[in-house]
Design an enzyme around this catalytic site. Structure first.
Site, PDB file in Angstrom:
ATOM      1  CG  HIS A 198      -0.160   0.086   2.535  1.00 17.97           C
ATOM      2  ND1 HIS A 198       0.343   1.268   3.055  1.00 17.97           N
ATOM      3  CD2 HIS A 198       0.199  -0.880   3.410  1.00 17.97           C
ATOM      4  CE1 HIS A 198       0.960   1.029   4.189  1.00 17.97           C
ATOM      5  NE2 HIS A 198       0.896  -0.277   4.425  1.00 17.97           N
TER       6      HIS A 198
ATOM      7  CD  GLU B 141       2.035  -5.264   8.169  1.00 22.76           C
ATOM      8  OE1 GLU B 141       2.207  -6.482   7.950  1.00 22.76           O
ATOM      9  OE2 GLU B 141       2.779  -4.362   7.743  1.00 22.76           O
TER      10      GLU B 141
END
Length: 272
Positions: free
Chosen positions: A11, A89
């Site tokens: 990202h 994550e």
């Protein structure tokens, strides 16, 4: 034999990335202005990639990055981005929302190395890798199912357009493997599925380690050990070609590029 391409993108930058503060899963921070610029730059870099499937972590920073990339893509205007919690994550527990220096101090107090240290309430590296393995096996099954659909359609006389990697991949000039150079064998340039995945730094590092340590992924000859163990820069691009055999045969994985960031040359990331 079924074959698919896998492009994995981290990202874009958030203000927490810039300030070296851990986000993990508990802090759902949006992209910063720079992060949106990075995502747009990655989208331009991948604009000619004919993706058949797009998956993203369900955390906001990944969702915004995936939307920016597909928005720039010539072939993704009607594609549905699928959000998957397996791409989140690593969970850092009590360390989330705190500076990276705090995590290092916790690891030092526990007499452990920081990358492998698990703070209270966090995920172990094995748990992260298990998520990555589960998702990858899902992609392999998806590819096998799609390749079978193509066989059925071809048999019925309704031929499908097959993806040809050499015409759409932006990094062919940086790769010297047989997939791109055997011009006499057109079949080696064909794909059943072309997948884009948007995820996170620590997760991606563990996923790649799984590819290398368990699946014996072939790496570019120019790649160093430090590059292999490093966390991808924001919107860094990694690309793999995966060949699937029959039965329980281990997938053959070739890494075309790892953490490619050439598209960020003109972006003032401010990222470290």
């Amino acid at each position: 034999m079924a074959r698919f391409a896998l492009t994995v993108v981290r990202h874009g930058e958030t203000r927490y990335n810039k300030d070296k503060i851990l986000q993990g899963q508990g802090i759902d921070e949006p992209l910063s202005v720079t992060g949106f610029r990075q995502a747009d730059a990655a989208g331009m870099f991948l604009s000619n990639m004919k993706f058949t499937h797009v998956f993203s972590s369900d955390l906001l920073r990944a969702k915004q990055t995936a939307a920016a990339i597909t928005g720039k893509n010539k072939f993704c205007k009607d594609i549905l981005i699928k959000y998957d919690a397996r791409l989140r994550e690593r969970k850092y527990g009590v360390a989330e929302g705190k500076p990276l220096s705090d995590l290092k101090a916790m690891a030092k107090a526990a007499r452990q190395q920081c990358p492998s240290f698990t703070p209270s309430g966090g995920e172990t590296l094995d748990e992260v890798r298990a998520r990555a393995k589960d998702f990858f096996e899902f992609l392999c099954q998806l590819t096998l199912e799609e390749s079978q659909k193509e066989v059925v359609l071809d048999t019925a006389g309704n031929g499908l357009e097959t993806l040809e990697e050499k015409s759409v991949f932006p990094w062919t000039n940086h790769y010297n493997g047989p997939e791109f150079n055997s011009d006499n064998d057109k079949a080696t340039k064909m794909l059943d599925v072309n997948i884009l995945v948007v995820s996170h730094g620590a997760y991606m590092r563990n996923w790649i380690h799984y590819f290398v340590s368990e699946l014996e992924c072939t790496l570019p000859t120019t790649l160093t050990k430090s590059q292999l163990s490093s966390v991808s820069p924001n919107t860094g691009v990694s690309h793999f070609i995966i060949k699937l055999g029959n039965g329980n045969i281990k997938p053959e994985i070739s890494c075309v590029c790892l953490n490619q960031d050439a598209h960020l040359v003109n972006v003032d990331s401010g990222n470290v």
